[in-house]
Design a protein around this motif. Structure first.
Motif, PDB file in Angstrom:
ATOM      1  N   ARG A 145       0.825  -1.499  -0.144  1.00 53.04           N
ATOM      2  CA  ARG A 145      -0.612  -0.074   0.402  1.00 53.04           C
ATOM      3  C   ARG A 145       0.669   1.278  -0.416  1.00 53.04           C
ATOM      4  NH1 ARG A 145      -2.650  -1.242   4.519  1.00 53.04           N
ATOM      5  NH2 ARG A 145      -3.925  -2.477   3.125  1.00 53.04           N
ATOM      6  N   GLU A 146       2.399   1.208   0.748  1.00 48.47           N
ATOM      7  CA  GLU A 146       3.276   2.671   0.608  1.00 48.47           C
ATOM      8  C   GLU A 146       3.509   2.946  -0.886  1.00 48.47           C
ATOM      9  OE1 GLU A 146       6.278   2.154   4.175  1.00 48.47           O
ATOM     10  OE2 GLU A 146       5.252   0.945   4.076  1.00 48.47           O
ATOM     11  N   VAL A 147       3.369   1.767  -1.657  1.00 49.87           N
ATOM     12  CA  VAL A 147       4.138   2.130  -2.872  1.00 49.87           C
ATOM     13  C   VAL A 147       3.115   2.450  -4.106  1.00 49.87           C
ATOM     14  CG1 VAL A 147       6.048   1.421  -2.380  1.00 49.87           C
ATOM     15  CG2 VAL A 147       4.361  -0.323  -3.648  1.00 49.87           C
ATOM     16  N   GLY A 148       1.253   1.811  -3.680  1.00 50.46           N
ATOM     17  CA  GLY A 148       0.083   2.051  -4.364  1.00 50.46           C
ATOM     18  C   GLY A 148      -0.585   1.152  -4.645  1.00 50.46           C
ATOM     19  N   ILE A 149      -0.205  -0.053  -4.096  1.00 46.57           N
ATOM     20  CA  ILE A 149      -0.610  -1.081  -4.623  1.00 46.57           C
ATOM     21  C   ILE A 149      -1.606  -1.181  -3.454  1.00 46.57           C
ATOM     22  CG2 ILE A 149      -0.516  -3.641  -5.271  1.00 46.57           C
ATOM     23  CD1 ILE A 149       2.330  -2.794  -6.011  1.00 46.57           C
ATOM     24  N   GLU A 150      -3.143  -1.551  -3.701  1.00 40.58           N
ATOM     25  CA  GLU A 150      -3.797  -1.985  -2.901  1.00 40.58           C
ATOM     26  C   GLU A 150      -4.275  -3.311  -3.270  1.00 40.58           C
ATOM     27  OE1 GLU A 150      -4.963  -0.278  -0.839  1.00 40.58           O
ATOM     28  OE2 GLU A 150      -4.546   1.910  -0.914  1.00 40.58           O
ATOM     29  N   LEU A 151      -4.538  -4.086  -2.114  1.00 38.12           N
ATOM     30  CA  LEU A 151      -4.610  -5.475  -2.098  1.00 38.12           C
ATOM     31  C   LEU A 151      -5.833  -5.929  -1.425  1.00 38.12           C
ATOM     32  CD1 LEU A 151      -1.223  -6.987  -1.777  1.00 38.12           C
ATOM     33  CD2 LEU A 151      -2.403  -6.724  -3.876  1.00 38.12           C
ATOM     34  N   GLU A 152      -7.519  -6.900  -2.180  1.00 38.54           N
ATOM     35  CA  GLU A 152      -7.661  -6.573  -1.193  1.00 38.54           C
ATOM     36  C   GLU A 152      -7.643  -8.101  -1.279  1.00 38.54           C
ATOM     37  OE1 GLU A 152     -12.330  -8.661  -2.814  1.00 38.54           O
ATOM     38  OE2 GLU A 152     -11.250  -7.690  -4.382  1.00 38.54           O
ATOM     39  N   ILE A 153      -8.216  -8.699   0.122  1.00 38.47           N
ATOM     40  CA  ILE A 153      -7.218  -9.844   0.509  1.00 38.47           C
ATOM     41  C   ILE A 153      -8.397 -10.676   0.848  1.00 38.47           C
ATOM     42  CG2 ILE A 153      -6.647 -10.636   2.985  1.00 38.47           C
ATOM     43  CD1 ILE A 153      -4.797  -8.073   3.399  1.00 38.47           C
ATOM     44  N   ILE A 154      -8.525 -11.957   0.342  1.00 40.49           N
ATOM     45  CA  ILE A 154      -9.398 -12.551   0.331  1.00 40.49           C
ATOM     46  C   ILE A 154      -8.694 -14.044   1.041  1.00 40.49           C
ATOM     47  CG2 ILE A 154     -10.738 -14.240  -1.174  1.00 40.49           C
ATOM     48  CD1 ILE A 154     -10.275 -11.981  -3.646  1.00 40.49           C
ATOM     49  N   PRO A 155      -9.191 -14.447   2.059  1.00 40.34           N
ATOM     50  CA  PRO A 155      -9.117 -15.369   2.957  1.00 40.34           C
ATOM     51  C   PRO A 155     -10.186 -16.748   2.245  1.00 40.34           C
ATOM     52  CG  PRO A 155     -10.184 -13.918   4.648  1.00 40.34           C
ATOM     53  CD  PRO A 155     -10.720 -13.727   2.672  1.00 40.34           C
ATOM     54  N   VAL A 156      -9.284 -17.834   2.133  1.00 39.36           N
ATOM     55  CA  VAL A 156      -9.247 -19.223   1.674  1.00 39.36           C
ATOM     56  C   VAL A 156      -8.714 -20.135   2.732  1.00 39.36           C
ATOM     57  CG1 VAL A 156      -9.931 -18.464  -0.935  1.00 39.36           C
ATOM     58  CG2 VAL A 156      -7.317 -19.317  -0.314  1.00 39.36           C
ATOM     59  N   GLU A 157      -9.909 -21.449   2.196  1.00 40.58           N
ATOM     60  CA  GLU A 157      -9.624 -22.852   2.697  1.00 40.58           C
ATOM     61  C   GLU A 157      -8.967 -23.525   2.284  1.00 40.58           C
ATOM     62  OE1 GLU A 157     -10.914 -23.419   6.107  1.00 40.58           O
ATOM     63  OE2 GLU A 157     -11.324 -21.413   5.937  1.00 40.58           O
ATOM     64  N   TRP A 158      -8.037 -24.072   2.541  1.00 46.59           N
ATOM     65  CA  TRP A 158      -6.666 -25.386   1.934  1.00 46.59           C
ATOM     66  C   TRP A 158      -7.327 -25.915   0.666  1.00 46.59           C
ATOM     67  CZ3 TRP A 158      -2.083 -24.448   1.283  1.00 46.59           C
ATOM     68  CH2 TRP A 158      -0.718 -25.381   0.718  1.00 46.59           C
ATOM     69  N   ALA A 159      -8.476 -26.561   0.943  1.00 42.66           N
ATOM     70  CA  ALA A 159      -9.204 -27.654  -0.837  1.00 42.66           C
ATOM     71  C   ALA A 159      -9.626 -26.073  -1.693  1.00 42.66           C
ATOM     72  CB  ALA A 159     -10.201 -27.567  -0.151  1.00 42.66           C
ATOM     73  N   GLN A 160     -10.140 -25.039  -0.795  1.00 38.85           N
ATOM     74  CA  GLN A 160     -10.283 -23.673  -2.304  1.00 38.85           C
ATOM     75  C   GLN A 160      -8.723 -23.288  -3.026  1.00 38.85           C
ATOM     76  OE1 GLN A 160     -12.787 -21.240   1.247  1.00 38.85           O
ATOM     77  NE2 GLN A 160     -13.753 -20.872  -0.443  1.00 38.85           N
ATOM     78  N   TRP A 161      -7.382 -23.237  -2.086  1.00 38.41           N
ATOM     79  CA  TRP A 161      -6.863 -22.293  -1.895  1.00 38.41           C
ATOM     80  C   TRP A 161      -5.954 -23.632  -3.430  1.00 38.41           C
ATOM     81  CZ3 TRP A 161      -1.711 -24.227  -2.787  1.00 38.41           C
ATOM     82  CH2 TRP A 161      -0.245 -23.187  -3.797  1.00 38.41           C
ATOM     83  N   LEU A 162      -6.794 -24.834  -2.722  1.00 38.74           N
ATOM     84  CA  LEU A 162      -5.583 -25.532  -4.233  1.00 38.74           C
ATOM     85  C   LEU A 162      -6.517 -25.823  -5.517  1.00 38.74           C
ATOM     86  CD1 LEU A 162      -5.328 -28.924  -1.798  1.00 38.74           C
ATOM     87  CD2 LEU A 162      -3.227 -28.242  -2.963  1.00 38.74           C
TER      88      LEU A 162
END
Length: 493
Positions: free
Chosen positions: A367-384
């Motif tokens: 964020r300090e350099v202008g990149i805004e991240l939307e954090i999306i928590p996912v469960e392990w199966a979803q990540w895979l």
């Protein structure tokens, strides 16, 4: 901190009374953070699978020992031809599967050809690419012919992805694993625990433990009380949080901060705009403050890395200075790339604290350099499913715990979506090189290429924070493979 002190004080008496009984026990409760999606190490990428079944339930021709060395397993010995292309393995006579069926050369041929097949679901199919043919000489002898010499072949056969399975039971191993190891599968209470028991008639030295329960405990809030009350006897990788200093000071526990093969990285989708722009990836690299990320990763431990390679490996090159923390340089690179005002992206975070906690720190830094991240928590199966398989992501954080796995950057279909012919040429040369000094040179070259290309944000080497009852013997201090090998674990008499 006060909360953890209260827990420690409240449970001290219960623990003191329970530990006197544990010395005579032959059962063990092991805490694990993640529940595996299934239990077949030949059909999934999740480290949580090997954590439970590697060397316990399933075995390969070789195995990786606690120091990262290659040891005999279902192959008691082997011979290598002068040209390095033919391996002749002498198999263990009398080894059986947990359903009573015999292990023999047919199983080796089936397992390797299944892993190599065009429709293979093996997550590390590349391990077997050098194999040309597998020939059965007799029931206890197998000859494997390689297309070209491969210096890491015996090591590759020690991965969990290369364990030997029987054709009759292979299809059911996801839910009811049947191997040749010293423990057999008993039951899986989904969301709660997985239980193994001592296997009768094991070909090797019998294990000291009669039963092992892997209890799924994802966070410090539950893990610390479970340890202190004696409900759990060991956490090979403990989510201790800020209770760790108190546990370290308690003589009833052993706390070992060891090393792993877990390169923790800000994984980047290299074919998705704007991350397909080298200047953008370089800007992100300059924006990352590794020390702050380590301090906020949930444990406060970790060794900074500048490429995808373990600092414990003799071929390691310290490349953390390739893109030093420099916010002004990061902003300048973004401007050159056409993003003077920054951009928005998503950051998908799986459950481990190094990802969830570290992700908050990284989002703040970018964020300090202008990149805004939307954090999306996912469960392990979803990540895979979403990240690893479908490549549906911008950025994510994960520890790659497979041993010595820099070669994944040469795979066209890997989820980073990185494609560099020069890197592929280095890995191709490495595959046919057996001289260790030359291999180390090639490893160094490979590290430098992906570091300079800023393929991912290289953060730190994941520590192994092991905590267990002081009366336990045989627990591994380090993790050269993603496993909780219990074959030598016992309670002190």
């Amino acid at each position: 901190m006060t909360l953890w002190k209260s827990i420690l004080a409240a449970t001290a008496l219960a623990l003191a009374s329970s530990t006197s009984v544990l010395a005579a026990k032959t059962d063990l409760v092991v805490g694990v953070v993640l529940e595996p999606p299934h239990l077949d190490p030949t059909a999934g990428a999740a480290a949580a699978i090997d954590e439970i079944v590697y060397a316990n339930v399933f075995e390969g021709l070789t195995r990786i020992g606690p120091g990262g060395e290659v040891e005999p397993a279902l192959a008691e010995s082997w011979e290598i031809s002068d040209d390095g292309k033919v391996y002749t393995f002498k198999l263990r006579a009398g080894a059986t599967y947990h359903d009573g069926s015999d292990f023999d050369a047919e199983d080796v041929k089936f397992s390797l050809e299944r892993a190599m097949a065009e429709d293979s679901t093996n997550a590390q199919k590349g391990l077997f690419a050098a194999i040309d043919t597998v020939e059965i000489v007799d029931p206890t002898t197998v000859k494997i012919m390689l297309k070209t010499p491969q210096g890491s072949f015996l090591y590759n056969l020690g991965w969990g992805d290369a364990v030997i399975v029987a054709s009759e039971s292979a299809d059911g191993n996801k839910e009811t694993p049947i191997g040749t190891g010293p423990f057999k599968f008993d039951k899986w209470s989904k969301g709660s625990s997985i239980t193994l028991s001592k296997a009768d008639g094991y070909w090797g030295d019998p294990v000291a433990l009669d039963t092992v329960e892997f209890r799924i405990i994802p966070d410090a809030a539950a893990a610390v009380p479970a340890l202190l009350t004696g409900d759990v006897h060991a956490f090979p990788n403990m989510p201790a949080g800020d209770a760790l200093p108190q546990i370290q000071a308690d003589p009833r526990f052993v706390v070992v901060v060891g090393s792993t093969e877990g390169e923790t990285i800000l994984s980047t989708n290299n074919k998705k705009a704007p991350f397909d722009n080298l200047k953008v990836r370089q800007a992100i690299a300059h924006a990352l403050d590794r020390e702050a990320i380590i301090a906020g990763n949930g444990s406060g431990f970790g060794t900074p890395i500048g490429s995808h390679f373990s600092p414990g490996n003799e071929a390691y090159v310290d490349l953390t200075g390739t893109y030093p923390h420099d916010l002004e340089k990061a902003k300048a690179l973004l401007k050159e790339a056409g993003f003077e005002n920054g951009f928005k992206a998503t950051l998908k975070l799986p459950p481990p604290s190094y990802a969830r906690d570290g992700g908050q720190v990284i989002a703040s830094q970018l964020r300090e350099v202008g990149i805004e991240l939307e954090i999306i928590p996912v469960e392990w199966a979803q990540w895979l499913d979403q990240v690893f398989k479908a490549k549906d992501y911008d950025l994510t954080i994960v520890s790659h715990t497979e041993p010595n796995d820099i070669g994944i950057y040469a795979r066209d279909d890997y989820y980073f979506q990185y494609d560099n012919p020069d890197f592929k040429a280095v890995i191709a040369e490495l595959d046919v090189t057996s001289d260790q000094a030359k291999r180390n040179e090639l490893y160094a070259k490979a590290q430098k290429i992906i570091a300079e290309d800023a393929v991912n944000g290289y953060l730190f080497q994941l520590p192994k924070i092991g905590v267990w009852d002081a009366k336990l013997e045989g627990m591994w201090e380090n993790s050269p493979v993603q496993a909780t090998d219990l074959t030598d674990v016992k309670w002190a008499e």
